[in-house]
Design an enzyme around this catalytic site. Sequence first.
Site, PDB file in Angstrom:
ATOM      1  N   ARG A   1       3.783   0.336  -6.522  1.00  0.00           N
ATOM      2  CA  ARG A   1       4.292  -0.132  -5.944  1.00  0.00           C
ATOM      3  C   ARG A   1       3.121  -1.881  -6.195  1.00  0.00           C
ATOM      4  O   ARG A   1       3.550  -2.674  -5.091  1.00  0.00           O
ATOM      5  CB  ARG A   1       4.031   0.757  -4.472  1.00  0.00           C
ATOM      6  CG  ARG A   1       4.699   1.405  -4.536  1.00  0.00           C
ATOM      7  CD  ARG A   1       4.962   2.291  -3.188  1.00  0.00           C
ATOM      8  NE  ARG A   1       4.375   1.143  -1.640  1.00  0.00           N
ATOM      9  CZ  ARG A   1       5.629   1.627  -0.711  1.00  0.00           C
ATOM     10  NH1 ARG A   1       7.081   1.732  -1.076  1.00  0.00           N
ATOM     11  NH2 ARG A   1       5.532   0.894   0.224  1.00  0.00           N
TER      12      ARG A   1
ATOM     13  N   ASN B   1      -0.657   1.603   6.311  1.00  0.00           N
ATOM     14  CA  ASN B   1      -0.282   0.583   6.028  1.00  0.00           C
ATOM     15  C   ASN B   1       0.218  -1.224   6.892  1.00  0.00           C
ATOM     16  O   ASN B   1       0.585  -0.198   7.768  1.00  0.00           O
ATOM     17  CB  ASN B   1       0.955   0.776   5.329  1.00  0.00           C
ATOM     18  CG  ASN B   1       0.602   1.831   3.968  1.00  0.00           C
ATOM     19  OD1 ASN B   1      -0.419   1.788   3.471  1.00  0.00           O
ATOM     20  ND2 ASN B   1       2.421   2.321   3.642  1.00  0.00           N
ATOM     21  N   GLY B   2       0.476  -1.561   7.203  1.00  0.00           N
ATOM     22  CA  GLY B   2       0.415  -2.448   7.201  1.00  0.00           C
ATOM     23  C   GLY B   2      -0.936  -3.503   7.883  1.00  0.00           C
ATOM     24  O   GLY B   2      -1.968  -3.474   6.984  1.00  0.00           O
TER      25      GLY B   2
ATOM     26  N   TRP C   1      -3.406  -2.629  -1.029  1.00  0.00           N
ATOM     27  CA  TRP C   1      -3.279  -3.668  -1.796  1.00  0.00           C
ATOM     28  C   TRP C   1      -4.036  -4.712  -0.796  1.00  0.00           C
ATOM     29  O   TRP C   1      -3.767  -5.074   0.259  1.00  0.00           O
ATOM     30  CB  TRP C   1      -1.568  -3.472  -2.250  1.00  0.00           C
ATOM     31  CG  TRP C   1      -1.574  -5.102  -2.541  1.00  0.00           C
ATOM     32  CD1 TRP C   1      -0.997  -5.827  -3.943  1.00  0.00           C
ATOM     33  CD2 TRP C   1      -1.313  -6.327  -1.610  1.00  0.00           C
ATOM     34  NE1 TRP C   1      -1.305  -6.603  -3.940  1.00  0.00           N
ATOM     35  CE2 TRP C   1      -1.350  -7.290  -3.564  1.00  0.00           C
ATOM     36  CE3 TRP C   1      -0.875  -7.084  -0.427  1.00  0.00           C
ATOM     37  CZ2 TRP C   1      -0.796  -8.501  -2.755  1.00  0.00           C
ATOM     38  CZ3 TRP C   1      -1.293  -8.094   0.000  1.00  0.00           C
ATOM     39  CH2 TRP C   1      -0.879  -9.054  -1.704  1.00  0.00           C
TER      40      TRP C   1
ATOM     41  N   GLU D   1       4.763 -13.926 -13.156  1.00  0.00           N
ATOM     42  CA  GLU D   1       4.791 -12.605 -12.999  1.00  0.00           C
ATOM     43  C   GLU D   1       3.699 -12.230 -13.460  1.00  0.00           C
ATOM     44  O   GLU D   1       3.313 -11.756 -13.766  1.00  0.00           O
ATOM     45  CB  GLU D   1       6.531 -12.362 -12.209  1.00  0.00           C
ATOM     46  CG  GLU D   1       6.722 -12.407 -10.947  1.00  0.00           C
ATOM     47  CD  GLU D   1       7.407 -11.812 -10.555  1.00  0.00           C
ATOM     48  OE1 GLU D   1       8.441 -11.127 -11.043  1.00  0.00           O
ATOM     49  OE2 GLU D   1       7.124 -10.936  -9.172  1.00  0.00           O
TER      50      GLU D   1
ATOM     51  N   GLU E   1      14.872 -18.294 -11.401  1.00  0.00           N
ATOM     52  CA  GLU E   1      14.352 -16.974 -11.588  1.00  0.00           C
ATOM     53  C   GLU E   1      13.619 -17.087 -12.974  1.00  0.00           C
ATOM     54  O   GLU E   1      12.491 -15.459 -13.711  1.00  0.00           O
ATOM     55  CB  GLU E   1      15.496 -16.154 -11.787  1.00  0.00           C
ATOM     56  CG  GLU E   1      15.500 -14.527 -11.559  1.00  0.00           C
ATOM     57  CD  GLU E   1      14.458 -14.043 -10.915  1.00  0.00           C
ATOM     58  OE1 GLU E   1      13.969 -13.702  -9.806  1.00  0.00           O
ATOM     59  OE2 GLU E   1      14.077 -12.852 -11.571  1.00  0.00           O
TER      60      GLU E   1
ATOM     61  N   LYS F   1       5.047  -4.390  -5.117  1.00  0.00           N
ATOM     62  CA  LYS F   1       6.231  -4.056  -5.115  1.00  0.00           C
ATOM     63  C   LYS F   1       7.302  -4.148  -3.731  1.00  0.00           C
ATOM     64  O   LYS F   1       8.714  -4.954  -4.547  1.00  0.00           O
ATOM     65  CB  LYS F   1       6.532  -2.599  -5.607  1.00  0.00           C
ATOM     66  CG  LYS F   1       8.423  -2.449  -5.977  1.00  0.00           C
ATOM     67  CD  LYS F   1       9.064  -3.341  -7.221  1.00  0.00           C
ATOM     68  CE  LYS F   1      10.292  -3.518  -7.095  1.00  0.00           C
ATOM     69  NZ  LYS F   1      10.691  -3.966  -7.966  1.00  0.00           N
TER      70      LYS F   1
ATOM     71  N   LYS G   1       9.889 -15.130 -13.224  1.00  0.00           N
ATOM     72  CA  LYS G   1       8.910 -13.424 -14.019  1.00  0.00           C
ATOM     73  C   LYS G   1       8.150 -13.855 -14.810  1.00  0.00           C
ATOM     74  O   LYS G   1       7.368 -13.005 -15.761  1.00  0.00           O
ATOM     75  CB  LYS G   1      11.475 -13.449 -15.133  1.00  0.00           C
ATOM     76  CG  LYS G   1      11.545 -12.245 -15.176  1.00  0.00           C
ATOM     77  CD  LYS G   1      11.959 -11.038 -13.815  1.00  0.00           C
ATOM     78  CE  LYS G   1      11.197 -11.696 -12.578  1.00  0.00           C
ATOM     79  NZ  LYS G   1      12.031 -11.045 -11.579  1.00  0.00           N
TER      80      LYS G   1
ATOM     81  N   HIS H   1      12.108 -37.432 -13.636  1.00  0.00           N
ATOM     82  CA  HIS H   1      11.634 -37.983 -12.222  1.00  0.00           C
ATOM     83  C   HIS H   1      10.141 -38.094 -11.949  1.00  0.00           C
ATOM     84  O   HIS H   1      10.025 -37.874 -10.940  1.00  0.00           O
ATOM     85  CB  HIS H   1      12.799 -37.853 -11.476  1.00  0.00           C
ATOM     86  CG  HIS H   1      14.307 -38.871 -11.188  1.00  0.00           C
ATOM     87  ND1 HIS H   1      14.298 -40.194 -10.930  1.00  0.00           N
ATOM     88  CD2 HIS H   1      15.404 -37.890 -11.326  1.00  0.00           C
ATOM     89  CE1 HIS H   1      15.575 -40.016 -11.223  1.00  0.00           C
ATOM     90  NE2 HIS H   1      16.075 -38.735 -11.183  1.00  0.00           N
TER      91      HIS H   1
ATOM     92  N   CYS I   1       0.508  -1.040  -0.027  1.00  0.00           N
ATOM     93  CA  CYS I   1       0.167   0.390  -0.451  1.00  0.00           C
ATOM     94  C   CYS I   1       0.585   1.368  -0.493  1.00  0.00           C
ATOM     95  O   CYS I   1       1.720   1.101   0.218  1.00  0.00           O
ATOM     96  CB  CYS I   1      -0.899   0.121   0.838  1.00  0.00           C
ATOM     97  SG  CYS I   1      -1.773  -1.600   1.401  1.00  0.00           S
TER      98      CYS I   1
END
Length: 608
Positions: free
Chosen positions: A27, A103-104, A77, A491, A484, A603, A488, A507, A2
Amino acid sequence: MCGIVGYIGNNAVAEELFAGLKNLEYRGYDSAGIALNDNAKIEVFKASGKLANLDAVLQKNHVEKYVSHMGIGHIRWATHGAPTIENAHPHLSNDGNLVLVHNGIIENYKELRQELQNKGVVFHSQTDTEAAVHLFAEEYKKCGSLEEAVRNSLPKLKGAFAFVIMHHNEPDKIIAVRKNAPLIIGSGQDENFVASDIPALLGKVSQIIHLDDDEMAIVQKDKVVVKDIHGHILNKKLEKVDMQADVISKCGYAHFMLKEICEQPAILRKVWQKHIQNQQIVTDDAKIAVNWDKVKKVVIVACGTSLHAAMVAKKVWEEWLHLPVQIEAASEFIYQTNLLDENSLVIGVSQSGETADTITALKLAQKFQAQIMVLTNRIDSSIVRYASSVVPLDAGVEISVAATKSYMAQLAAFYWFGLLMAQKMNKISASDMAEKLQNLMQMPEKIEEILSHQEYIESVAQKLAHHSAVVYMARGFNLPTAYEAALKLKEISYINANAYPAGELKHGPIALLDENMPVLALFEQGQTAAKLLSNCEEAKARHAPVVGIGGRKASDIFDDYIETPEVEACFSPLLMCVPIQLLAYFAAKTLNREIDQPRNLAKSVTVE
Ligand code: AGP
């Protein structure tokens, strides 16, 4: 996650708030709102979705007609409750006088909610935040002072918070208070700002105050007073804003992500220039307070992309230092039977420096008296409080939610820091050091060569974009690169991508393979290449399209092959991350995704 903005001054308040929120957009958020302390009453405007929706609400309500010299704004968010208008901030008390943004996470919000409901307080949202509004408002009824009402209520709140609060009866001040969530005050001429992060204030102020935990700022138009939790005035320093406005400009690129990918050679050059001098690794020892004689074990904790950088460090350091390196996802580290003590060096890696999981892991490491170091791109962030040593990543502000240049900067830091450790522990000869430094210094040019092949990489990505799932595989130093690569791609393109050690494919995951499941193999020099090629043959035999990425192409079985310059295997993760970033970028572009702000992502992830 947020974002918060507050403004008190003579300018058009809604415009100031909106501009600040716009700068925090990167963000990641899913609803937004502002509140104005108007002469008649507190006015709140909210919208679900992006800021454009809030803009439409503001225009529809002719926001310019409200007379206000102060206001607060928020992008949310969603955590507790869907991204609806009711759950969006600011939240207003039932008497319409007290309003706040947060926020939090208020961890004990259910108990507080129950307590307040028992007293007859009506709730309107599913958020944890609303409990705080009503708590403050109830307290205000008793003491008649916003500052006191907030101070008296704080001990009842458990969790993490940055609050910015206004009361209609006190139209000359904004109260800002924090615990475990960032908050800064921007100091201007006859105007002051509050924000959760510096970009909100770029171009507005040149000086800021960082609030620390359990501090409260009483922000007025012409002064800011910071107090501790008991109401004692603190003498806080004004700090210069160390960030340029152009960091939030795309500078001609279609997306921040592409701009940031292309910045990587320059970042590496800057980092090498700072840390490589006269065939030695140099650094500001004041910031690195490690007792090297005591280091018997290294543990690295991180999340997401930062965790993948840590996985590269494990491979490289174990080869260079012959020292066991343990890697843990920070969110799992806290459940381990931790075998830490004062001989452990625990390294937290976080681009944002605000990742709650990583911070919690470091707090735990503190309890075991481990030495703690952090690698972060934001040296003003919360994580640095938990470390005795801090290594800045020097990547510059990263705007795109998908980490790219910060990953490169993390790798760079791990490479030079690995050599520094080797130097301090007498584990490297002068000639070996010279050779390794030479390799590192050549990387920027080699990355530029990869960047010059964007057109071809885009054509490969366009083919991938037609598939709903892909498999990445690798052996050796580039297994973390494969993880990664998959992250990526997921995302930003929403294509389901999984990464495996190439030897693991047979396997189980090989059952997935057919003509609809492309397999991308990451090649590096040395002993892994022949076996990886066999794994490609196995994939080809199941009709999977096979794409190779790496040095010189060693076979004709590939449907596509992205060639990268040849380097010694241990350095190749520095190069190989570039084509996989570009593949993700161009696949997402082909699918017309919102590349810089992918759905559901933020973010900095400030909740556990
Ligand atoms: C990277 O593309 C992601 N957005 C995410 O995995 C990120 O790396 C993770 O949340 C950790 O963030 P940090 O480095 O700021 O701690």
